[in-house]
Design a protein around this motif. Structure first.
Motif, PDB file in Angstrom:
ATOM      1  N   TYR A 227      28.760  41.359  19.501  1.00 51.19           N
ATOM      2  CA  TYR A 227      30.052  40.908  20.020  1.00 51.19           C
ATOM      3  C   TYR A 227      29.891  40.738  21.521  1.00 51.19           C
ATOM      4  O   TYR A 227      29.126  41.472  22.147  1.00 51.19           O
ATOM      5  N   VAL A 228      30.591  39.772  22.087  1.00 49.98           N
ATOM      6  CA  VAL A 228      30.474  39.511  23.515  1.00 49.98           C
ATOM      7  C   VAL A 228      31.868  39.418  24.128  1.00 49.98           C
ATOM      8  O   VAL A 228      32.822  38.987  23.473  1.00 49.98           O
ATOM      9  N   GLN A 229      31.989  39.860  25.359  1.00 52.80           N
ATOM     10  CA  GLN A 229      33.239  39.796  26.118  1.00 52.80           C
ATOM     11  C   GLN A 229      32.923  39.195  27.483  1.00 52.80           C
ATOM     12  O   GLN A 229      32.035  39.678  28.182  1.00 52.80           O
ATOM     13  N   ALA A 230      33.634  38.130  27.841  1.00 50.49           N
ATOM     14  CA  ALA A 230      33.402  37.440  29.111  1.00 50.49           C
ATOM     15  C   ALA A 230      34.476  37.828  30.126  1.00 50.49           C
ATOM     16  O   ALA A 230      35.632  38.039  29.763  1.00 50.49           O
ATOM     17  N   THR A 231      34.087  37.903  31.396  1.00 56.24           N
ATOM     18  CA  THR A 231      35.015  38.187  32.488  1.00 56.24           C
ATOM     19  C   THR A 231      34.784  37.172  33.598  1.00 56.24           C
ATOM     20  O   THR A 231      33.639  36.883  33.941  1.00 56.24           O
ATOM     21  N   ILE A 232      35.879  36.634  34.140  1.00 55.62           N
ATOM     22  CA  ILE A 232      35.793  35.674  35.237  1.00 55.62           C
ATOM     23  C   ILE A 232      36.646  36.163  36.402  1.00 55.62           C
ATOM     24  O   ILE A 232      37.716  36.730  36.198  1.00 55.62           O
ATOM     25  N   ARG A 233      36.125  35.990  37.611  1.00 55.79           N
ATOM     26  CA  ARG A 233      36.880  36.294  38.824  1.00 55.79           C
ATOM     27  C   ARG A 233      37.259  34.963  39.452  1.00 55.79           C
ATOM     28  O   ARG A 233      36.427  34.069  39.601  1.00 55.79           O
ATOM     29  N   CYS A 234      38.524  34.835  39.831  1.00 59.52           N
ATOM     30  CA  CYS A 234      39.076  33.548  40.237  1.00 59.52           C
ATOM     31  C   CYS A 234      39.421  33.509  41.726  1.00 59.52           C
ATOM     32  O   CYS A 234      39.503  34.545  42.386  1.00 59.52           O
ATOM     33  N   SER A 235      39.645  32.285  42.232  1.00 59.89           N
ATOM     34  CA  SER A 235      39.899  32.087  43.658  1.00 59.89           C
ATOM     35  C   SER A 235      41.199  32.729  44.130  1.00 59.89           C
ATOM     36  O   SER A 235      41.352  32.996  45.314  1.00 59.89           O
ATOM     37  N   ASP A 236      42.128  33.015  43.231  1.00 53.94           N
ATOM     38  CA  ASP A 236      43.367  33.674  43.634  1.00 53.94           C
ATOM     39  C   ASP A 236      43.224  35.201  43.646  1.00 53.94           C
ATOM     40  O   ASP A 236      44.183  35.917  43.874  1.00 53.94           O
ATOM     41  N   GLY A 237      42.012  35.697  43.373  1.00 49.71           N
ATOM     42  CA  GLY A 237      41.760  37.131  43.377  1.00 49.71           C
ATOM     43  C   GLY A 237      41.936  37.799  42.025  1.00 49.71           C
ATOM     44  O   GLY A 237      41.638  38.979  41.875  1.00 49.71           O
ATOM     45  N   SER A 238      42.410  37.056  41.040  1.00 46.98           N
ATOM     46  CA  SER A 238      42.616  37.642  39.716  1.00 46.98           C
ATOM     47  C   SER A 238      41.305  37.741  38.952  1.00 46.98           C
ATOM     48  O   SER A 238      40.322  37.052  39.254  1.00 46.98           O
ATOM     49  N   THR A 239      41.294  38.601  37.956  1.00 52.69           N
ATOM     50  CA  THR A 239      40.168  38.751  37.047  1.00 52.69           C
ATOM     51  C   THR A 239      40.711  38.582  35.633  1.00 52.69           C
ATOM     52  O   THR A 239      41.691  39.229  35.271  1.00 52.69           O
ATOM     53  N   GLN A 240      40.086  37.726  34.867  1.00 54.09           N
ATOM     54  CA  GLN A 240      40.502  37.470  33.491  1.00 54.09           C
ATOM     55  C   GLN A 240      39.370  37.882  32.553  1.00 54.09           C
ATOM     56  O   GLN A 240      38.205  37.577  32.816  1.00 54.09           O
ATOM     57  N   THR A 241      39.711  38.575  31.476  1.00 50.83           N
ATOM     58  CA  THR A 241      38.715  39.040  30.520  1.00 50.83           C
ATOM     59  C   THR A 241      39.089  38.570  29.128  1.00 50.83           C
ATOM     60  O   THR A 241      40.247  38.685  28.721  1.00 50.83           O
ATOM     61  N   SER A 242      38.117  38.064  28.400  1.00 47.50           N
ATOM     62  CA  SER A 242      38.351  37.596  27.036  1.00 47.50           C
ATOM     63  C   SER A 242      38.431  38.771  26.075  1.00 47.50           C
ATOM     64  O   SER A 242      38.078  39.901  26.416  1.00 47.50           O
ATOM     65  N   ALA A 243      38.816  38.469  24.862  1.00 49.95           N
ATOM     66  CA  ALA A 243      38.743  39.447  23.778  1.00 49.95           C
ATOM     67  C   ALA A 243      37.276  39.584  23.362  1.00 49.95           C
ATOM     68  O   ALA A 243      36.441  38.741  23.708  1.00 49.95           O
ATOM     69  N   TRP A 244      36.945  40.643  22.640  1.00 49.23           N
ATOM     70  CA  TRP A 244      35.608  40.774  22.066  1.00 49.23           C
ATOM     71  C   TRP A 244      35.503  39.760  20.943  1.00 49.23           C
ATOM     72  O   TRP A 244      36.351  39.727  20.045  1.00 49.23           O
ATOM     73  N   ARG A 245      34.472  38.903  20.987  1.00 48.07           N
ATOM     74  CA  ARG A 245      34.285  37.886  19.960  1.00 48.07           C
ATOM     75  C   ARG A 245      32.831  37.882  19.505  1.00 48.07           C
ATOM     76  O   ARG A 245      31.939  38.265  20.247  1.00 48.07           O
ATOM     77  N   TRP A 246      32.605  37.408  18.301  1.00 50.45           N
ATOM     78  CA  TRP A 246      31.275  37.399  17.714  1.00 50.45           C
ATOM     79  C   TRP A 246      30.421  36.289  18.322  1.00 50.45           C
ATOM     80  O   TRP A 246      30.705  35.109  18.151  1.00 50.45           O
ATOM     81  N   GLU A 247      29.410  36.635  19.088  1.00 54.20           N
ATOM     82  CA  GLU A 247      28.365  35.777  19.649  1.00 54.20           C
ATOM     83  C   GLU A 247      28.810  34.708  20.655  1.00 54.20           C
ATOM     84  O   GLU A 247      27.974  34.011  21.204  1.00 54.20           O
ATOM     85  N   TYR A 248      30.100  34.542  20.907  1.00 59.12           N
ATOM     86  CA  TYR A 248      30.546  33.579  21.922  1.00 59.12           C
ATOM     87  C   TYR A 248      31.898  34.028  22.483  1.00 59.12           C
ATOM     88  O   TYR A 248      32.796  34.400  21.728  1.00 59.12           O
ATOM     89  N   ALA A 249      32.045  33.991  23.785  1.00 61.10           N
ATOM     90  CA  ALA A 249      33.331  34.317  24.416  1.00 61.10           C
ATOM     91  C   ALA A 249      33.531  33.429  25.632  1.00 61.10           C
ATOM     92  O   ALA A 249      32.561  32.961  26.244  1.00 61.10           O
ATOM     93  N   LYS A 250      34.801  33.211  25.975  1.00 57.63           N
ATOM     94  CA  LYS A 250      35.161  32.376  27.120  1.00 57.63           C
ATOM     95  C   LYS A 250      36.308  33.043  27.858  1.00 57.63           C
ATOM     96  O   LYS A 250      37.278  33.485  27.247  1.00 57.63           O
ATOM     97  N   ALA A 251      36.199  33.117  29.178  1.00 59.89           N
ATOM     98  CA  ALA A 251      37.289  33.605  30.024  1.00 59.89           C
ATOM     99  C   ALA A 251      37.718  32.447  30.920  1.00 59.89           C
ATOM    100  O   ALA A 251      36.884  31.667  31.372  1.00 59.89           O
ATOM    101  N   GLU A 252      39.009  32.354  31.172  1.00 65.09           N
ATOM    102  CA  GLU A 252      39.568  31.206  31.878  1.00 65.09           C
ATOM    103  C   GLU A 252      40.497  31.647  32.996  1.00 65.09           C
ATOM    104  O   GLU A 252      41.321  32.525  32.822  1.00 65.09           O
TER     105      GLU A 252
END
Length: 103
Positions: free
Chosen positions: A62-87
């Motif tokens: 399972y993979v979980q993605a995290t992205i840090r954005c230009s507004d200072g926020s951090t977004q984290t995806s749900a745990w997903r099987w073999e592919y994840a995307k954070a936006e």
């Protein structure tokens, strides 16, 4: 007095059980050792928002993605099987990203 002693025994039993359960939960969510996944970013989110992708095809994790954005926020995806995307939120650019895996 007997009631207070009984309540104390129940509380001890409950807290003791919780204390024993915590390590079991933590070990069930242990991160997989050094799984190498393919990562990439794009700006295909809403308002050209940044997105971070992690693909672990064939790794059986399972993979979980995290992205840090230009507004200072951090977004984290749900745990997903073999592919994840954070936006990032609408129109926010990507600054950095990371991923975690677990068996």
């Amino acid at each position: 007095m007997k009631r207070m002693i009984a309540m104390g025994a129940v509380a001890t039993a409950l807290f003791g059980s919780v204390g024993l359960a915590i390590p079991a939960v933590a070990s069930a969510q242990s991160m997989s050792p050094a799984v190498s996944c393919t990562t990439w970013t794009d700006t295909a989110g809403p308002g050209h928002a940044g997105r971070y992708h992690a693909k672990c095809a064939g790794k059986n994790v399972y993979v979980q993605a995290t992205i840090r954005c230009s507004d200072g926020s951090t977004q984290t995806s749900a745990w997903r099987w073999e592919y994840a995307k954070a936006e990032c939120p609408y129109g926010q650019a990507y600054r950095s990203g990371s991923y975690r895996t677990r068996a």
